[in-house]
Design a protein around this motif. Structure first.
Motif, PDB file in Angstrom:
ATOM      1  N   CYS A  96     -31.977  63.202  47.091  1.00 46.42           N
ATOM      2  CA  CYS A  96     -30.794  62.590  46.513  1.00 46.42           C
ATOM      3  C   CYS A  96     -31.156  62.010  45.150  1.00 46.42           C
ATOM      4  O   CYS A  96     -32.320  61.678  44.890  1.00 46.42           O
ATOM      5  CB  CYS A  96     -30.185  61.533  47.420  1.00 46.42           C
ATOM      6  SG  CYS A  96     -31.201  60.096  47.769  1.00 46.42           S
ATOM      7  N   ALA A  97     -30.154  61.930  44.308  1.00 45.77           N
ATOM      8  CA  ALA A  97     -30.360  61.484  42.941  1.00 45.77           C
ATOM      9  C   ALA A  97     -29.161  60.666  42.487  1.00 45.77           C
ATOM     10  O   ALA A  97     -28.050  60.868  42.980  1.00 45.77           O
ATOM     11  CB  ALA A  97     -30.556  62.684  42.019  1.00 45.77           C
ATOM     12  N   ALA A  98     -29.398  59.769  41.534  1.00 42.85           N
ATOM     13  CA  ALA A  98     -28.345  58.865  41.089  1.00 42.85           C
ATOM     14  C   ALA A  98     -28.292  58.785  39.575  1.00 42.85           C
ATOM     15  O   ALA A  98     -29.326  58.831  38.898  1.00 42.85           O
ATOM     16  CB  ALA A  98     -28.571  57.473  41.668  1.00 42.85           C
ATOM     17  N   VAL A  99     -27.069  58.650  39.066  1.00 37.74           N
ATOM     18  CA  VAL A  99     -26.853  58.408  37.640  1.00 37.74           C
ATOM     19  C   VAL A  99     -25.693  57.423  37.520  1.00 37.74           C
ATOM     20  O   VAL A  99     -24.700  57.513  38.234  1.00 37.74           O
ATOM     21  CB  VAL A  99     -26.558  59.718  36.880  1.00 37.74           C
ATOM     22  CG1 VAL A  99     -25.315  60.409  37.410  1.00 37.74           C
ATOM     23  CG2 VAL A  99     -26.438  59.454  35.385  1.00 37.74           C
ATOM     24  N   MET A 100     -25.849  56.507  36.573  1.00 39.10           N
ATOM     25  CA  MET A 100     -24.856  55.453  36.449  1.00 39.10           C
ATOM     26  C   MET A 100     -23.625  55.928  35.701  1.00 39.10           C
ATOM     27  O   MET A 100     -23.727  56.649  34.712  1.00 39.10           O
ATOM     28  CB  MET A 100     -25.458  54.249  35.710  1.00 39.10           C
ATOM     29  CG  MET A 100     -24.554  53.035  35.682  1.00 39.10           C
ATOM     30  SD  MET A 100     -25.387  51.616  34.941  1.00 39.10           S
ATOM     31  CE  MET A 100     -24.121  50.368  35.125  1.00 39.10           C
ATOM     32  N   GLY A 101     -22.447  55.540  36.198  1.00 44.43           N
ATOM     33  CA  GLY A 101     -21.225  55.738  35.460  1.00 44.43           C
ATOM     34  C   GLY A 101     -20.518  57.062  35.722  1.00 44.43           C
ATOM     35  O   GLY A 101     -20.867  57.831  36.608  1.00 44.43           O
ATOM     36  N   VAL A 102     -19.514  57.273  34.878  1.00 47.36           N
ATOM     37  CA  VAL A 102     -18.684  58.471  34.999  1.00 47.36           C
ATOM     38  C   VAL A 102     -19.371  59.615  34.275  1.00 47.36           C
ATOM     39  O   VAL A 102     -19.774  59.478  33.123  1.00 47.36           O
ATOM     40  CB  VAL A 102     -17.294  58.221  34.415  1.00 47.36           C
ATOM     41  CG1 VAL A 102     -16.453  59.489  34.469  1.00 47.36           C
ATOM     42  CG2 VAL A 102     -16.608  57.088  35.171  1.00 47.36           C
ATOM     43  N   VAL A 103     -19.477  60.721  34.963  1.00 50.08           N
ATOM     44  CA  VAL A 103     -20.174  61.892  34.414  1.00 50.08           C
ATOM     45  C   VAL A 103     -19.240  63.087  34.465  1.00 50.08           C
ATOM     46  O   VAL A 103     -18.536  63.292  35.461  1.00 50.08           O
ATOM     47  CB  VAL A 103     -21.458  62.186  35.210  1.00 50.08           C
ATOM     48  CG1 VAL A 103     -22.174  63.415  34.660  1.00 50.08           C
ATOM     49  CG2 VAL A 103     -22.385  60.973  35.189  1.00 50.08           C
TER      50      VAL A 103
END
Length: 127
Positions: A96-103
């Protein structure tokens, strides 16, 4: 310290099911888009599924559509990947991976978009 920890992998027979969990800590998961990727031996890491910050949009690679479901429980800081009707070709290490905000949607499918990664959990589909 921001952490993602996958669990729920294992050995399952073709046609079986598994539910992977991605437990997060050190950040407010509500603010992050989360994705699942997988990597089979000798192959590149590939996108599996992603869920947006709000949970309102979900994306899947074609090979898992109709079989896998990504969901999030922000109260538990956890994202899930329910995998049904598993096939031998689903065998891989799942991350699993995470990125902040709207992409933007197409960027969600790119591993380089993500800042944070878990250590992975092995899924083996075999009779």
């Amino acid at each position: 310290q921001l952490q993602l920890v996958e669990s729920g992998g294992g050995l399952v027979r073709p046609g079986g099911s598994l539910r992977l969990s991605c437990a997060t800590s050190g950040f407010t998961v509500d603010d992050y888009a989360i994705a699942w990727f997988r990597q089979a031996p000798g192959k590149e890491r590939e996108f599996v599924a992603a869920i947006t910050v709000s949970g309102g949009s979900r994306y899947y690679t074609d090979s898992v559509k109709g079989r896998f479901t990504i969901s999030r429980d922000n109260a538990k800081n956890t994202v899930y990947l329910q995998m049904n009707r598993l096939k031998p070709e689903d065998t891989a290490v799942y991350y699993c991976a995470a990125v902040m905000g709207v992409v933007i949607s197409y960027e969600l499918k790119n591993a380089h978009t993500y800042n944070y990664w878990g250590q992975g959990t092995q899924v083996t589909v075999s009779s």
